[in-house]
Design an enzyme around this catalytic site. Structure first.
Site, PDB file in Angstrom:
ATOM      1  N   SER A 131     118.748  39.472 -21.054  1.00  0.00           N
ATOM      2  CA  SER A 131     120.274  39.518 -21.025  1.00  0.00           C
ATOM      3  C   SER A 131     120.643  40.628 -19.928  1.00  0.00           C
ATOM      4  CB  SER A 131     120.645  40.559 -22.492  1.00  0.00           C
ATOM      5  OG  SER A 131     121.964  41.022 -22.203  1.00  0.00           O
ATOM      6  N   TYR A 155     120.826  47.651 -27.802  1.00  0.00           N
ATOM      7  CA  TYR A 155     120.583  46.242 -27.694  1.00  0.00           C
ATOM      8  C   TYR A 155     119.861  45.944 -26.085  1.00  0.00           C
ATOM      9  CZ  TYR A 155     121.558  41.290 -26.349  1.00  0.00           C
ATOM     10  OH  TYR A 155     121.315  40.154 -25.877  1.00  0.00           O
ATOM     11  N   LYS A 159     116.132  44.668 -25.008  1.00  0.00           N
ATOM     12  CA  LYS A 159     115.831  43.602 -24.151  1.00  0.00           C
ATOM     13  C   LYS A 159     115.025  43.812 -23.051  1.00  0.00           C
ATOM     14  CE  LYS A 159     118.024  39.984 -25.901  1.00  0.00           C
ATOM     15  NZ  LYS A 159     117.134  38.630 -26.287  1.00  0.00           N
TER      16      LYS A 159
END
Length: 351
Positions: A131, A155, A159
């Site tokens: 991402s 988040y 990643k």
């Protein structure tokens, strides 16, 4: 054509990519726990792929954190798994602040379990769904793959951690072929209206939220921040049509299969940014609906502008986006009109 394992293949990006991979002739094994997806998406993938596709897909309902489920997924096919396309994970920035333990468990813990199963079963090729959130507050826009990795939310941190784990695994033994695909803001839907984004609960992303306002499921669009340092005060993002993104995964897989072992890190984006207000206006045009909106406070973990430098993906994959904002809005609206409640239909036997 290859025997592939797809994690999270019933999700928004996963389902569209499964369709592209089936159309390319690959055989698929899917491991899916349906925590934020529906078996109906896979039924529709088979409908779009044609009658012969049914014999080329197998589904294991399970969790990538469970070694027994992974062993089943690697063993169920008649031929060995040659490569993995890894989508499974949690993906909402705001939610990651509320429940970081789950995000680290699912995103990093699940990836660790998957890589261990790959090593056990002799598979060394993986395309990872990363991402652009890993860039945090970018120093320059557009953002190149050489930009500092400095995520600002749990988040994005998960990643980035999986990316590092992949690099460490590749360095630990020869033979690994890895693509880390850092994509920006996936939106749109299959033009048939059969596949699209159907989040459970309140959408965390702009397009499904706008779509639900247009179809009457929600009263108004919430725009998080009207004082960003952009042309109209709303945040700017690089939106990428989900079909372009699916084709990017297929292109990355082809390159890994054809080339020597490597860790390939690429942005998948259009290189063009649109503000939230521009998207609202474009969606009004596509839907012929007036979309009421309010501007609220900024969300924790957001940035003003995130736009990809996509040149390396073009150079290495021969891939670039082919669909613009008008296509994204039109296809999203076609999906929403045909499926006002998402995939909420009674599910018959899938396979």
């Amino acid at each position: 054509m290859a025997q592939l394992l797809i994690t999270g293949g019933a999700g928004f990006i996963g389902s569209h990519t499964c369709l592209v991979l089936l159309e390319a002739g690959h055989n698929l094994v899917l491991i899916e726990n349906f925590s934020n997806s529906s078996p109906e998406a896979l039924r529709r993938v088979l409908e779009l792929a044609g009658p012969k596709a049914k014999s080329r897909i197998q589904i294991v309902e399970g969790d990538i954190r469970n070694s027994d489920d992974l062993d089943c997924a690697f063993s169920i096919a008649s031929s060995p798994i040659e490569a993995v396309v890894h989508f499974a994970g949690l993906k909402a920035v705001a939610e990651s602040f509320e429940d970081p333990l789950d995000y680290w468990d699912v995103n990093l813990g699940g990836s660790r379990s998957l890589l261990n199963a790959m090593r056990i079963h002799g598979c060394r090729t993986i395309v990872f769904s990363s991402s652009a959130t890993i860039y945090g507050y970018p120093n320059e826009v557009p953002i190149s793959e050489n930009a500092l990795v400095s995520p600002i939310n749990p988040y994005g941190q998960t990643k980035a951690a999986v990316e590092q784990l992949l690099a460490d695994v590749a360095a630990s033994e020869p033979g690994w072929k890895i693509a880390r695909l850092r994509y920006f803001n996936p939106v749109g839907a299959h033009p048939s209206g059969l596949l699209g984004e159907a989040p459970h609960g309140t959408p965390a992303n702009l397009f499904p939220y706008v779509s639900q306002v247009a179809v009457g499921r929600r009263d108004k669009v919430e725009i998080f921040g009207g004082d960003w340092p952009t042309s109209d005060g709303s945040a700017v993002r690089d939106y990428i049509h989900v079909m372009d993104l699916a084709e990017g995964h297929s292109a990355a897989l082809n390159v890994l299969q054809q080339e020597a072992p490597q860790v390939l890190t690429l942005n998948l984006g259009s290189g063009r940014g649109y503000s939230v207000l521009e998207v609202v206006k474009a969606f009004e045009k596509a839907s012929q609906k007036k979309l009421p909106y309010i501007i609220t406070s900024r969300r924790k973990g957001d940035v003003a502008c995130s736009v990809a430098d996509p040149d390396l993906a073009l150079k290495r994959l021969g891939w670039s986006t082919r669909r613009g904002l008008e296509d994204m809005c039109k296809d999203s609206w076609t999906w929403q009109m045909a499926n006002p409640d998402g995939y909420s239909v009674e599910i018959q036997s899938l396979i």
